[in-house]
Write a protein that holds these residues in place. Structure first.
Motif, PDB file in Angstrom:
ATOM      1  N   VAL A  31       0.878  -1.221   0.135  1.00 14.72           N
ATOM      2  CA  VAL A  31      -0.059  -0.159   0.159  1.00 14.72           C
ATOM      3  C   VAL A  31       0.931   1.235   0.054  1.00 14.72           C
ATOM      4  O   VAL A  31       0.729   2.330  -0.938  1.00 14.72           O
ATOM      5  N   LEU A  32       1.855   1.282   0.922  1.00  9.91           N
ATOM      6  CA  LEU A  32       2.833   2.465   0.926  1.00  9.91           C
ATOM      7  C   LEU A  32       3.598   2.762  -0.247  1.00  9.91           C
ATOM      8  O   LEU A  32       3.676   3.778  -0.820  1.00  9.91           O
ATOM      9  N   ARG A  33       3.875   1.465  -1.201  1.00  8.17           N
ATOM     10  CA  ARG A  33       4.523   1.543  -2.147  1.00  8.17           C
ATOM     11  C   ARG A  33       3.753   2.177  -3.349  1.00  8.17           C
ATOM     12  O   ARG A  33       4.046   2.984  -4.071  1.00  8.17           O
ATOM     13  N   PHE A  34       2.521   1.438  -3.612  1.00  3.34           N
ATOM     14  CA  PHE A  34       2.098   1.489  -4.881  1.00  3.34           C
ATOM     15  C   PHE A  34       0.802   2.268  -4.696  1.00  3.34           C
ATOM     16  O   PHE A  34       0.297   2.798  -5.896  1.00  3.34           O
ATOM     17  N   GLN A  35       0.268   2.526  -3.676  1.00  2.00           N
ATOM     18  CA  GLN A  35      -0.787   3.272  -3.692  1.00  2.00           C
ATOM     19  C   GLN A  35      -0.461   5.070  -2.878  1.00  2.00           C
ATOM     20  O   GLN A  35      -1.161   5.674  -3.535  1.00  2.00           O
ATOM     21  N   GLU A  36       0.496   4.782  -2.156  1.00  2.00           N
ATOM     22  CA  GLU A  36       0.772   5.969  -1.501  1.00  2.00           C
ATOM     23  C   GLU A  36       2.077   6.773  -2.308  1.00  2.00           C
ATOM     24  O   GLU A  36       2.359   7.812  -2.166  1.00  2.00           O
ATOM     25  N   GLY A  37       2.595   5.916  -2.872  1.00  3.69           N
ATOM     26  CA  GLY A  37       3.687   6.304  -4.107  1.00  3.69           C
ATOM     27  C   GLY A  37       5.072   6.694  -3.079  1.00  3.69           C
ATOM     28  O   GLY A  37       5.743   7.528  -3.524  1.00  3.69           O
ATOM     29  N   MET A  38       5.080   6.043  -2.009  1.00  2.00           N
ATOM     30  CA  MET A  38       6.371   6.436  -1.066  1.00  2.00           C
ATOM     31  C   MET A  38       7.572   5.650  -1.680  1.00  2.00           C
ATOM     32  O   MET A  38       7.643   4.671  -2.452  1.00  2.00           O
ATOM     33  N   SER A  39       8.738   6.155  -1.453  1.00  4.14           N
ATOM     34  CA  SER A  39      10.083   5.662  -1.640  1.00  4.14           C
ATOM     35  C   SER A  39      10.287   4.492  -0.855  1.00  4.14           C
ATOM     36  O   SER A  39       9.665   4.212   0.334  1.00  4.14           O
ATOM     37  N   LEU A  40      11.098   3.528  -1.339  1.00  4.95           N
ATOM     38  CA  LEU A  40      11.381   2.357  -0.461  1.00  4.95           C
ATOM     39  C   LEU A  40      11.995   2.937   0.969  1.00  4.95           C
ATOM     40  O   LEU A  40      11.804   2.153   2.169  1.00  4.95           O
ATOM     41  N   GLU A  41      12.730   4.065   0.929  1.00  3.76           N
ATOM     42  CA  GLU A  41      13.486   4.307   2.074  1.00  3.76           C
ATOM     43  C   GLU A  41      12.398   5.017   3.217  1.00  3.76           C
ATOM     44  O   GLU A  41      12.533   4.963   4.344  1.00  3.76           O
ATOM     45  N   GLU A  42      11.401   5.837   2.528  1.00  2.00           N
ATOM     46  CA  GLU A  42      10.301   6.322   3.190  1.00  2.00           C
ATOM     47  C   GLU A  42       9.518   5.046   4.042  1.00  2.00           C
ATOM     48  O   GLU A  42       9.197   5.090   5.314  1.00  2.00           O
ATOM     49  N   ILE A  43       9.214   3.968   3.259  1.00  2.00           N
ATOM     50  CA  ILE A  43       8.593   2.861   3.988  1.00  2.00           C
ATOM     51  C   ILE A  43       9.350   2.411   4.882  1.00  2.00           C
ATOM     52  O   ILE A  43       8.793   1.944   6.064  1.00  2.00           O
ATOM     53  N   ALA A  44      10.624   2.128   4.751  1.00  2.00           N
ATOM     54  CA  ALA A  44      11.496   1.455   5.870  1.00  2.00           C
ATOM     55  C   ALA A  44      11.285   2.474   7.157  1.00  2.00           C
ATOM     56  O   ALA A  44      11.324   1.957   8.232  1.00  2.00           O
ATOM     57  N   SER A  45      11.260   3.789   6.875  1.00  2.00           N
ATOM     58  CA  SER A  45      11.289   4.634   8.019  1.00  2.00           C
ATOM     59  C   SER A  45       9.962   4.454   8.744  1.00  2.00           C
ATOM     60  O   SER A  45       9.851   4.490   9.833  1.00  2.00           O
ATOM     61  N   VAL A  46       8.794   4.409   8.013  1.00  5.73           N
ATOM     62  CA  VAL A  46       7.585   4.343   8.513  1.00  5.73           C
ATOM     63  C   VAL A  46       7.413   2.837   9.302  1.00  5.73           C
ATOM     64  O   VAL A  46       7.098   2.840  10.489  1.00  5.73           O
ATOM     65  N   ALA A  47       7.881   1.830   8.580  1.00  7.97           N
ATOM     66  CA  ALA A  47       7.849   0.251   9.070  1.00  7.97           C
ATOM     67  C   ALA A  47       8.880   0.194  10.171  1.00  7.97           C
ATOM     68  O   ALA A  47       8.820  -0.837  10.905  1.00  7.97           O
ATOM     69  N   ARG A  48      10.001   1.202  10.379  1.00  4.38           N
ATOM     70  CA  ARG A  48      11.204   0.815  11.200  1.00  4.38           C
ATOM     71  C   ARG A  48      12.041  -0.380  10.942  1.00  4.38           C
ATOM     72  O   ARG A  48      12.001  -1.293  12.036  1.00  4.38           O
ATOM     73  N   VAL A  49      12.031  -0.733   9.369  1.00  2.03           N
ATOM     74  CA  VAL A  49      12.674  -2.172   9.163  1.00  2.03           C
ATOM     75  C   VAL A  49      13.696  -1.540   8.368  1.00  2.03           C
ATOM     76  O   VAL A  49      13.594  -0.660   7.804  1.00  2.03           O
TER      77      VAL A  49
END
Lengths: 164, 197
Positions: free
Chosen positions: B154-172
């Motif tokens: 969802v974060l990648r393909f719906q919200e268009g977040m970068s992989l780094e941003e997703i890592a920051s949100v999910a803390r992984v």
């Protein structure tokens, strides 16, 4: 060796498709991927499925209803007001505590000097006027405590009456 | 091109600074505007994360209250959306911990009804039907994915977040995000044609 290279190529292709999304590749990666997908049926299928999946994901409309938004805004405003009044109360209590502490320090100092002066005038031993000072300071709190205990305030129910 | 990128970057940074300033003041007008602006994105994220619309709506409200209370913690160097989703995610995890001590895994519940997929907009018959079916299949497939995969997709393909941003949100770590996206997409493949046997 050839198999390993092929596996690497498949992995790279699938990762490019999955990580970047097929629409957001650099031109070099896109060219490489296009060439790979041209010759690899399984990666082509994966890419087609990925595109379809991503389109399907984007096409699922989930929207917040107007009532949810307005309720949330109302709750947030109410909470903001609560926090503001809490902050004001906290500020008031802090100022009061500081003032009371300063007054207590000043009056204690003045009392101490007063007791010392009376002790010197009456030619009392320092230990005597010091005990007197202590009793003078502690007595009001003790009396208040005893009165409260006698009234049973600490055991009273919410209406203030004492039962049992 | 570079000038355009610079313009967008600096305007985003300026926006983050203004948001941070407003959050520190607990400015209710700013919060109203942010709620309006992020309403659909946040709800969509929470619906996919929890798999339940009612829970997502509760968490939606809690998230904004938390944003108000902890607004001073927002670091203006990052995008507001990244912080917002991280707050929402933490609340979702807290909710699940209250129910059962677990991580996001607890958000996957096969007994729940699949996500509601309202009808899509107007177009011609066969394609629309086919697409709608595909959307329904994918929505159902999402419901069966582990919550971590759902979140990454969802974060990648719906919200268009970068992989780094997703890592920051999910803390992984970044590698974990990549792996979740890849596995999530792979796991959804069979669902394109309908529920796998």
């Amino acid at each position: 060796m050839n198999t390993i290279m092929n596996n690497d190529a498949h992995e790279r292709a699938r990762n490019l498709i999955a990580w970047a999304g097929p629409e957001a590749l650099s031109s070099a990666d896109r060219a490489w991927l296009a060439a790979h997908v041209e010759t690899c049926a399984s990666c082509r299928t994966f890419a087609e499925n990925a595109v379809a999946t991503i389109h399907a994901l984007r096409a699922i409309p989930i929207a917040a209803e107007r009532s949810l938004v307005s309720t949330t805004q109302m709750k947030v405003r109410r909470r903001a007001l609560e926090l503001q009044s809490q902050r004001e109360r906290f500020w008031l209590v802090s100022v009061s505590c500081t003032a009371v502490t300063l007054c207590a320090l000043l009056s204690t100092f003045a009392l101490w000097r007063g007791f010392a002066w009376v002790g010197a005038r009456a030619q009392l031993a320092p230990s005597i006027w010091q005990v007197g000072f202590l009793v003078f300071c502690v007595t009001p709190a003790l009396v208040a405590g005893v009165l409260l205990l006698l009234r049973g305030t600490h055991l009273a129910d919410r209406t203030g009456s004492y039962e049992g | 091109m570079n000038a355009t990128a610079f313009y967008f970057e600096s305007s985003m940074a300026q926006e983050s600074t203004e948001i941070a300033r407003g959050l520190r003041r607990r400015d209710p007008d700013l919060l109203d505007r942010l709620i309006e602006q992020y309403q659909h994105r946040l709800l969509r994220y929470l619906v996919y994360l929890t798999g339940r619309r009612d829970l997502a709506e509760d968490l939606f409200q809690e998230t904004w209250i938390r944003v108000l209370e902890r607004g001073h913690q927002f670091n203006e160097r990052y995008a507001f959306s990244t912080w917002l989703f991280a707050v929402a995610r933490n609340l979702a995890i807290d909710h699940m911990r209250r129910k059962q001590p677990s991580s996001l895994d607890g958000l996957l519940n096969d007994d729940e009804a699949p996500l509601d997929v309202p009808a899509t907009g107007q177009a011609s018959a066969f394609d629309v039907t086919l697409r709608r079916e595909q959307n329904e299949h994918i929505a159902a497939g999402m419901q069966h994915l582990p919550a971590e995969y759902r979140e990454a997709l969802v974060l990648r393909f719906q919200e268009g977040m970068s992989l780094e941003e997703i890592a920051s949100v999910a803390r992984v770590p970044l590698g974990t995000v990549k792996s979740r996206i890849y596995r999530g997409l792979s796991a959804l493949e069979p669902w394109l044609k309908g529920a796998p046997l």
